[in-house]
Design a protein around this motif. Structure first.
Motif, short mmCIF file in Angstrom:
data_model
loop_
_atom_site.label_atom_id
_atom_site.label_comp_id
_atom_site.label_asym_id
_atom_site.label_seq_id
_atom_site.Cartn_x
_atom_site.Cartn_y
_atom_site.Cartn_z
N TRP A 1 0.69 -1.28 -0.13
CA TRP A 1 -0.19 0.23 0.05
C TRP A 1 0.94 1.33 0.03
O TRP A 1 1.93 1.27 0.34
N ASN A 2 0.05 2.44 -0.38
CA ASN A 2 0.75 3.61 -0.13
C ASN A 2 0.23 4.02 1.24
O ASN A 2 -0.58 3.39 2.02
N GLU A 3 0.59 5.16 1.88
CA GLU A 3 0.24 5.68 3.17
C GLU A 3 -1.03 5.59 3.40
O GLU A 3 -1.85 5.30 4.52
N PRO A 4 -2.09 6.43 2.59
CA PRO A 4 -3.20 6.49 2.80
C PRO A 4 -3.95 5.17 2.87
O PRO A 4 -4.78 5.00 3.59
N ALA A 5 -3.79 4.28 1.98
CA ALA A 5 -4.33 2.99 2.01
C ALA A 5 -3.94 2.04 3.15
O ALA A 5 -4.90 1.42 4.05
N ARG B 1 4.44 7.32 11.76
CA ARG B 1 3.11 7.83 11.95
C ARG B 1 1.96 6.72 11.90
O ARG B 1 1.02 6.75 12.74
N LEU B 2 2.17 5.80 11.23
CA LEU B 2 1.35 4.60 11.01
C LEU B 2 1.51 3.89 12.32
O LEU B 2 0.51 3.31 12.67
N LEU C 1 3.81 -0.75 3.80
CA LEU C 1 4.11 0.49 2.97
C LEU C 1 5.07 -0.02 1.83
O LEU C 1 5.88 -0.96 2.03
N ASP D 1 -0.54 5.08 15.15
CA ASP D 1 -1.98 5.09 15.04
C ASP D 1 -2.42 3.88 15.21
O ASP D 1 -3.72 3.55 15.22
N ARG E 1 6.97 7.92 7.59
CA ARG E 1 5.62 7.45 7.37
C ARG E 1 5.45 6.16 8.10
O ARG E 1 4.20 6.04 8.80
N ALA F 1 -3.00 3.57 6.30
CA ALA F 1 -4.05 4.07 7.22
C ALA F 1 -5.36 3.54 7.33
O ALA F 1 -5.93 3.42 8.57
N ALA F 2 -5.78 3.62 6.24
CA ALA F 2 -7.30 3.13 6.18
C ALA F 2 -7.25 1.67 6.66
O ALA F 2 -8.28 1.25 7.48
#
Length: 352
Positions: A196-200, A230-231, A220, A234, A227, A202-203
């Motif tokens: 994934w990229n970061e938005p995917a 950050r993940l 990632l 969360d 990045r 994170a989702a």
């Protein structure tokens, strides 16, 4: 300087190619595997003791290409006859990781046999006789729910699945269905293999909050430390580095809470053990997994797992032998989520 006994000298080196088909396709976000090919490294000393190592390159996981591995094995092995295992280990150069790991394992196997110790106790005197393992369930596909239920019924409490093969929303729904059928205490270990990229990512992580997720490996496609940090901040569970550890130089400070150690990508058992010590000093946990090697490579990884995790706190990724239609030797076969290790000196496996 006192010379070593002549009967500990290496007298012969053998390099035996193999090709092992899998029972079914092994799929991940990095592609599909239908067989495993490599070389069995066999070293024989003057007392006819045999040391074994497995070189099964897998570039998708971070090893060298097979051609380079074969060249390195032949080149590095030329200097071994006439040396003792400790002498050869002290002079073993860096080299391509899968080739170096195979030679190192064979040398350590011989050294442990000479010392009368199981290989794990050569690595760590307090290594236990059994380790926890996860079930290796393969991809999150239509059959994953049945495989997860069967594994839980056989006593596995950590169930590993490959994700990143379908849209995030579809995979989260599939995981929810699997989780609903699991017994209390069973958890899901997920591996995205850099999907994934970061938005995917994170989702996906946000969608896992209501699920019994034990960890998530390599979320990632481009594992940038900032990045990842950050993940991890969360996520309520450990994120892990695996393929991106190839070369043995993780980012400092570590952006995740777990490292996945594979001898074939790190250059051997001792480099993996050294990396585990660095990780512990930084407050990071470790698990050991195979790179879908033959039984010889899987047993070497199992011996390492015992040395890395003397308290057996983690489930390690060693139960991959059932994926092979045939193997070089009996593979590690866990019972109720635990793997008992051989008591014999050395690696504890012989080739028929």
């Amino acid at each position: 300087m006192r010379s070593m006994p002549a009967d500990t000298l290496i007298v012969r080196f053998e390099l035996l190619p193999y090709h092992l088909p899998l029972r079914r396709e092994w799929r991940s976000a990095r592609g599909a595997i239908r067989h495993r090919s490599g070389w069995l490294v066999r070293l024989i000393d003057a007392r006819d003791r045999t040391g074994l190592g497995d070189c099964a390159p897998l570039p998708e996981a971070g090893t060298e290409l097979p051609e380079r591995a074969g060249q390195a094995l032949r080149l590095l092995a030329r200097a071994l006859p006439g040396q003792t295992p400790p002498q050869a280990l002290s002079a073993l150069p860096a080299g391509p990781p899968a080739a170096r790991a195979a030679l190192e394992a064979a040398l350590l196997d011989l050294q442990a046999q000479t010392a009368g110790l199981p290989l794990r106790r050569l690595l760590d005197a307090g290594a236990p006789d059994r380790v926890r393992v996860n079930a290796a369930l393969g991809p999150l596909d239509a059959g994953a729910r049945a495989r997860a239920a069967a594994a839980a019924g056989h006593g596995f409490t950590v169930l590993k699945l490959k994700v990143g093969l379908a849209p995030v929303t579809e995979e989260l729904a599939a995981l929810a269905r699997i989780a609903a059928g699991l017994p209390p205490g069973a958890t899901l270990r997920l591996d995205a293999n850099g999907a994934w990229n970061e938005p995917a990512a994170a989702a996906f992580i946000a969608g896992c909050r209501a699920l019994p997720v034990e960890s998530l490996e390599e979320p990632l496609r481009h594992p940038d430390p900032e990045r990842l940090a950050r993940l991890q901040g969360d996520a309520g569970f450990p994120l892990a580095l695996d393929e991106s550890l190839a070369g043995g130089t993780p980012p400092v400070p570590l952006p995740v809470r777990r490292l996945v150690l594979k001898p074939a990508t790190l250059g051997g058992l001792r480099p993996a053990l050294a990396l585990a010590a660095q990780a512990r000093a930084a407050g990071c946990e470790c698990v050991v997994t195979t790179t879908l090697e033959s039984a010889v490579g899987a047993w070497a990884a199992a011996q390492l797992a015992a040395a890395v995790d003397p308290a057996s706190r983690r489930a390690h990724g060693l139960a991959t032998g059932a994926w092979f239609a045939r193997d070089l030797a009996p593979a590690p076969s866990p019972a109720a989520g635990w793997l008992s290790l051989p008591s014999a000196p050395g690696l504890g496996v012989a080739i028929p």
